[in-house]
Scaffold this active site. Structure first.
Site, mmCIF file in Angstrom:
data_model
loop_
_atom_site.group_PDB
_atom_site.id
_atom_site.type_symbol
_atom_site.label_atom_id
_atom_site.label_comp_id
_atom_site.label_asym_id
_atom_site.label_seq_id
_atom_site.Cartn_x
_atom_site.Cartn_y
_atom_site.Cartn_z
ATOM 1 N N SER A 240 8.994 -7.727 11.055
ATOM 2 C CA SER A 240 9.412 -6.452 11.638
ATOM 3 C C SER A 240 8.866 -5.262 10.870
ATOM 4 O O SER A 240 8.539 -5.355 9.687
ATOM 5 C CB SER A 240 10.930 -6.361 11.681
ATOM 6 O OG SER A 240 11.400 -6.249 10.357
ATOM 7 N N LYS A 241 8.812 -4.164 11.592
ATOM 8 C CA LYS A 241 8.351 -2.909 11.024
ATOM 9 C C LYS A 241 9.252 -2.528 9.847
ATOM 10 O O LYS A 241 8.800 -2.093 8.796
ATOM 11 C CB LYS A 241 8.467 -1.847 12.124
ATOM 12 C CG LYS A 241 7.652 -0.629 11.876
ATOM 13 C CD LYS A 241 7.699 0.248 13.112
ATOM 14 C CE LYS A 241 6.852 1.466 12.898
ATOM 15 N NZ LYS A 241 6.604 2.177 14.126
ATOM 16 N N ARG A 242 10.545 -2.730 10.063
ATOM 17 C CA ARG A 242 11.525 -2.338 9.048
ATOM 18 C C ARG A 242 11.274 -3.055 7.712
ATOM 19 O O ARG A 242 11.452 -2.496 6.648
ATOM 20 C CB ARG A 242 12.930 -2.667 9.562
ATOM 21 C CG ARG A 242 14.038 -2.075 8.728
ATOM 22 C CD ARG A 242 15.322 -2.036 9.544
ATOM 23 N NE ARG A 242 15.708 -3.358 10.024
ATOM 24 C CZ ARG A 242 16.474 -4.202 9.329
ATOM 25 N NH1 ARG A 242 16.931 -3.873 8.155
ATOM 26 N NH2 ARG A 242 16.776 -5.382 9.835
#
Ligand code: GLU
Length: 475
Positions: A240-242
């Protein structure tokens, strides 16, 4: 063989997409085929400015050259879906004429009210009503009419898959803005662009029966399918981007080498025929095969990526390493008299990622405060008493050492000779020396490298500090 990479330009390149691109590229190269890049931008709401340029750039950095694509041309272009609107409409109309698709005029409010899937309300419309609506310019979509029965296909990775068509919805092929959905455009384009092998993520596996029904309804050959397993995060979940572990560009920004990320990504879900793990793209293009692709999800493993990256850094020629490391070293070491070349040589043999360099060298400018418990090291058979005694004896000898012996190899000999004469193990000299010079348990080079880099005055001064800390000197 013709393969394609068909990204939607929605931002940076996800590692999963990079892998899809790589597998398509490698398979085409291996078989002497053609690799096509196609931009799938029919979902105008999700478009991101410059995203197509980002894709070209990322592929260039990764070393993936496409034979046909938006910016290189080819016989089956334009390779940008939004520029091919009329193609899709033409085939959608053909499907309507054959009874394999139909116009749907249902508005959003009605669709939102449906409990599950489309209820085929418009399939029952009399032809006159359809004519009238079209003539009046009423907004419509074109839906695929899913026939009764079962659909079976063989995926090269996942094997034979059969679905009951009752589970498939009459999906939209042409949206009310006249644009095709991805689900339709990919079929039309894969046919028009003569794609023989469709390689993509396994999230498309469940939609594939619907595509096959379209191929059949249009009288086209179904391509060979190669769906790729999921890539999971360590500990589960999606990249994920996070977590900063999703995009190729994230890793480049962290100082990973593109060739190392590429090498690592190819190993996610594909096993090479021999036990090696480091391959150039050219080598991969000779050995890649569908057989090695696994269907079980592969877990992204940061430690492994770091290892692969470290192998590339170690193997690279020193000049290139120096150029890459220079800025990172400058961030950590400001003292002007430190030999940068020696520093880089020391770092090159130990570093896993360029981004680690500042932390590796944080002790060079100033000795950090440290606990004397660091001198206790079982494996080296060292404790504080041994360190105190050893450092006390070696300090004056070091101070007397001739300047022309102040280099890595002479210093190493000096340290090991000292150990021998003092009846100590090498580790009982090298370990405390490292701690005294760096205040750390792990350093990019050994004690003799550290002595050489710090120079005589600074080294002796740090050993004096150690002796004070160990209680051998009055502070
Ligand atoms: N445009 C799709 C995506 O980016 C590609 C799927 C395919 O390869 O067919 O997810």
């Amino acid at each position: 063989m013709r393969t394609r990479f068909a990204p939607s330009p929605t931002g940076y390149i996800h590692l999963g997409a990079l892998r899809t691109a790589l597998f398509g590229y490698l398979l085409a190269k291996k078989m002497g085929g053609v690799f096509v890049l196609r931009i799938e931008d029919t979902d105008q709401e999700r478009l991101v400015a410059d995203a197509a340029e980002k894709i070209y750039e990322a592929l260039r950095i990764a070393g993936i050259a496409y034979d046909e694509g938006p910016d290189v041309g080819g016989d089956y272009g334009p390779y940008v879906q939004s520029m091919r609107k009329s193609d899709y409409l033409k085939y959608a109309k053909q499907l309507v004429a054959n009874g394999a698709a139909y116009h749907c005029f249902c508005d959003k409010a009605r669709l939102d009210d449906l409990p599950e899937g489309y209820d085929r309300h418009c399939l029952a419309l009399p032809p006159e009503t359809i004519e009238k609506n079209l003539a009046q310019g009423a907004p419509y979509v074109i839906r695929q009419l899913i026939p009764k029965g079962h659909t079976t296909f063989v995926d090269q990775v996942f094997g034979e898959i059969t679905v009951d068509n009752a589970e498939l919805e009459d999906q939209v092929l042409i949206k009310s803005d006249g644009m095709p959905t991805y689900n339709f455009a990919n079929v039309v384009d894969d046919h028009l662009m003569k794609i023989t092998h469709v390689i993509r993520g396994s999230e498309f596996l469940t939609s594939t029966p619907k595509y096959n029904l379209l191929y059949q309804a249009l009288g086209w050959d179904i391509p060979t399918y190669i769906h790729l397993p999921l890539i999971l995060r360590e500990g589960g979940g999606k990249l994920s981007k996070r977590h900063g572990d999703a995009f190729f560009e994230d890793f480049l920004a962290k100082g990973f080498l593109p060739e190392a990320v590429v090498n690592y990504v190819v190993l996610l879900g594909w096993s090479p025929p021999d036990n090696r793990e480091i391959y150039s793209l050219t080598e991969l293009a000779q050995i890649f095969s569908i057989d090695g692709i696994s269907k079980s999800p592969s877990a992204f493993d940061m430690a492994k990526l770091r290892w692969v990256n470290g192998e590339y850094l170690k193997a690279m020629d020193f000049d290139r390493f120096y150029r890459l490391a220079e800025g990172h070293m400058a961030n950590a070491v400001k003292k002007p008299d430190v030999d940068r070349v020696a520093l880089a040589k020391m770092v090159q043999s130990r570093v896993a990622a360029l981004d680690d360099i500042p932390e590796m060298l944080d002790f060079i400018d100033t000795l950090p405060d440290y606990d004397t418990a660091l001198y206790i090291h079982k494996k080296s058979k060292c404790d504080e008493a041994i360190a105190r005694d050893m450092l006390g004896k070696i300090a004056p000898k070091l101070a007397e050492l001739a300047e022309n012996s102040w280099n890595g190899s002479d210093l190493y000999k000096f340290l090991t000779d000292f150990a021998e004469n003092a009846g100590l193990k090498n580790s009982q000299v090298l370990w405390p020396m490292r701690v005294a010079l760096s205040g750390k348990a792990a350093t990019p080079g050994g004690s003799s490298d550290l002595l050489a880099i710090l120079g005589k005055t600074e080294s002796v001064c740090r050993i004096e500090t150690a002796l004070e800390k160990l209680g051998a000197r009055q502070p």
